[in-house]
Motif scaffolding. Structure first.
Motif, mmCIF file in Angstrom:
data_model
loop_
_atom_site.group_PDB
_atom_site.id
_atom_site.type_symbol
_atom_site.label_atom_id
_atom_site.label_comp_id
_atom_site.label_asym_id
_atom_site.label_seq_id
_atom_site.Cartn_x
_atom_site.Cartn_y
_atom_site.Cartn_z
ATOM 1 N N UNK A 268 -7.784 58.861 -19.568
ATOM 2 C CA UNK A 268 -7.424 57.858 -20.581
ATOM 3 C C UNK A 268 -5.942 57.482 -20.566
ATOM 4 N N UNK A 269 -5.058 58.461 -20.351
ATOM 5 C CA UNK A 269 -3.621 58.173 -20.391
ATOM 6 C C UNK A 269 -3.165 57.302 -19.228
ATOM 7 N N UNK A 270 -3.973 57.185 -18.180
ATOM 8 C CA UNK A 270 -3.585 56.414 -16.995
ATOM 9 C C UNK A 270 -4.037 54.960 -17.041
ATOM 10 N N UNK A 271 -4.898 54.608 -17.990
ATOM 11 C CA UNK A 271 -5.515 53.281 -17.940
ATOM 12 C C UNK A 271 -4.547 52.161 -18.284
ATOM 13 N N UNK A 272 -3.740 52.336 -19.310
ATOM 14 C CA UNK A 272 -2.780 51.291 -19.675
ATOM 15 C C UNK A 272 -1.751 51.064 -18.568
ATOM 16 N N UNK A 273 -1.172 52.134 -17.966
ATOM 17 C CA UNK A 273 -0.254 51.897 -16.843
ATOM 18 C C UNK A 273 -0.904 51.142 -15.686
ATOM 19 N N UNK A 274 -2.179 51.431 -15.409
ATOM 20 C CA UNK A 274 -2.853 50.747 -14.309
ATOM 21 C C UNK A 274 -3.041 49.263 -14.618
ATOM 22 N N UNK A 275 -3.372 48.933 -15.874
ATOM 23 C CA UNK A 275 -3.483 47.520 -16.245
ATOM 24 C C UNK A 275 -2.134 46.819 -16.090
ATOM 25 N N UNK A 276 -1.059 47.449 -16.575
ATOM 26 C CA UNK A 276 0.261 46.832 -16.467
ATOM 27 C C UNK A 276 0.641 46.629 -15.009
ATOM 28 N N UNK A 277 0.286 47.584 -14.152
ATOM 29 C CA UNK A 277 0.548 47.429 -12.723
ATOM 30 C C UNK A 277 -0.203 46.228 -12.163
ATOM 31 N N UNK A 278 -1.443 46.033 -12.596
ATOM 32 C CA UNK A 278 -2.209 44.865 -12.154
ATOM 33 C C UNK A 278 -1.545 43.573 -12.610
ATOM 34 N N UNK A 279 -1.015 43.570 -13.821
ATOM 35 C CA UNK A 279 -0.383 42.371 -14.365
ATOM 36 C C UNK A 279 0.907 42.014 -13.637
ATOM 37 N N UNK A 280 1.680 43.037 -13.231
ATOM 38 C CA UNK A 280 3.043 42.794 -12.759
ATOM 39 C C UNK A 280 3.276 43.103 -11.291
ATOM 40 N N UNK A 281 2.479 43.973 -10.701
ATOM 41 C CA UNK A 281 2.756 44.444 -9.335
ATOM 42 C C UNK A 281 1.541 44.261 -8.434
ATOM 43 N N UNK A 282 0.928 43.089 -8.532
ATOM 44 C CA UNK A 282 -0.253 42.819 -7.710
ATOM 45 C C UNK A 282 -0.141 41.532 -6.911
ATOM 46 N N UNK A 283 0.583 40.550 -7.453
ATOM 47 C CA UNK A 283 0.584 39.231 -6.838
ATOM 48 C C UNK A 283 -0.679 38.454 -7.145
ATOM 49 N N UNK A 284 -1.546 38.976 -8.021
ATOM 50 C CA UNK A 284 -2.776 38.266 -8.388
ATOM 51 C C UNK A 284 -2.428 37.021 -9.192
ATOM 52 N N UNK A 285 -3.316 36.017 -9.124
ATOM 53 C CA UNK A 285 -3.108 34.809 -9.925
ATOM 54 C C UNK A 285 -3.443 35.075 -11.388
ATOM 55 N N UNK A 286 -3.080 34.128 -12.242
ATOM 56 C CA UNK A 286 -3.253 34.318 -13.688
ATOM 57 C C UNK A 286 -4.713 34.522 -14.071
#
Length: 329
Positions: A268-286
């Protein structure tokens, strides 16, 4: 001037300048005084510490700097601070030099445009001379009052250099920020993590004191604004992903098995960091980022959808890791 969140009427001009990039920043500090359409001599300064391979947090800043350079179309100086890190962290010099060279090559691979900016390290004669010039305008108490908030955490892990070394590191970084002023630019934008806001304050102290120093004034005149990138929270409950604390992060030199374990972690403690990584460190589109955010919010009801996005991010991060490895000499 204290930092303020990226919201409200004062940040309207900043949002107009940055557009969708605004989401990458959590706080601003007088950025509206330098980020205006009328500013013709704006120069952006940022930097990276080469103590280890980039974490997702460092990767997010690198991607953000490249996007900012494209958006603003102004000169950007990005510094890889191996000499500062040598003084402030307990890391071997050969390791710092190796990661420095890899970081410089990786920034180019990500799209940093050297025709509209400069990549350099702290082994720069101009910056070393500038650090010598500004040292007279700062005292020990300034460095005690303006310091990194996570120093105690790093000290607990045995990572810090000496007090003098920390001061020297800060002096070099302040010299980085003041390079545009020395070159005659009247508007400087410093971009970094919020934990490095104290460098902005030290830079302003130098500007203020040298301007009133009479015959010993440097004659520099520049407004300094700052934008601070959003933090990617650390894994295992740490406040941020840090290169210096291995358990807190995923980084580009990590093996595929370890990245798989951490990025697909159900903790559970890792889920929010992983989402933030997807938002900022992925290069994915909006659109893809939005879908990942929705899956995160529904993860209690539909764990499979969120698991699929973690798998997709694993593939994305492994691709960045391959690029990182290709930059090694």
């Amino acid at each position: 001037m204290p930092t303020e969140p990226m919201a409200g009427p004062r940040s309207r001009s900043v949002r107009e300048q940055l557009g969708s990039l605004t989401r990458r920043f959590s706080h601003m500090d007088a950025a509206d005084t330098v980020l205006t359409p009328r500013t013709a001599d704006l120069h952006v300064v940022t930097g990276f510490g080469p103590t280890n391979a980039p974490t997702a947090g460092t990767l997010s800043v690198m991607i953000g700097v490249v996007e900012l350079q494209r958006r603003l179309k102004v000169p950007v100086t990005a510094v890889v601070s191996e000499l500062g890190a040598w003084n402030s962290r307990n890391v071997a010099w050969d390791r710092l030099a190796e990661v420095r060279d890899q970081m410089l090559a990786f920034l180019r691979m990500l799209g940093f445009d050297e025709s509209r900016g400069r990549l350099r390290s702290h082994l720069d004669p101009g910056n070393l001379a500038r650090a010598g010039k500004i040292a007279r305008f700062l005292g020990r108490q300034d460095f005690l009052e303006h310091r990194e908030e996570l120093l105690e955490l790093y000290e607990d892990h045995g990572l810090l250099g000496s007090e003098v070394g920390l001061t020297v590191d800060a002096l070099y970084t302040v010299a980085d920020i003041l390079e545009p002023a020395e070159r005659g630019h009247h508007h400087t934008l410093m971009v970094s993590g919020l934990e490095e806001a104290y460098f902005t304050e030290l830079s302003r102290l130098v500007m203020q004191r040298q301007s009133g120093a009479g015959d010993t004034s440097l004659g520099w005149s520049s407004r300094i604004g700052a934008l601070y990138f959003r933090v990617i929270e650390g894994l295992a409950g740490y406040p941020k992903m840090s290169k210096s604390i291995p358990d807190s992060a995923i980084h580009l030199a990590m093996g595929a098995d370890e990245l798989t374990r951490r990025i697909t972690s159900p903790e559970p403690a890792d889920q929010r960091p992983l989402l933030t990584a997807m938002e900022l460190a992925s290069g994915w589109n909006d659109q893809t980022v939005g879908e990942a955010r929705e899956a995160y919010l529904r993860r209690e009801r539909d764990s499979a959808a969120w698991a699929r996005f973690r798998e997709e991010y694993l593939a994305t991060f492994l691709h960045f890791a391959e690029q990182w490895q290709s930059c090694r000499r």
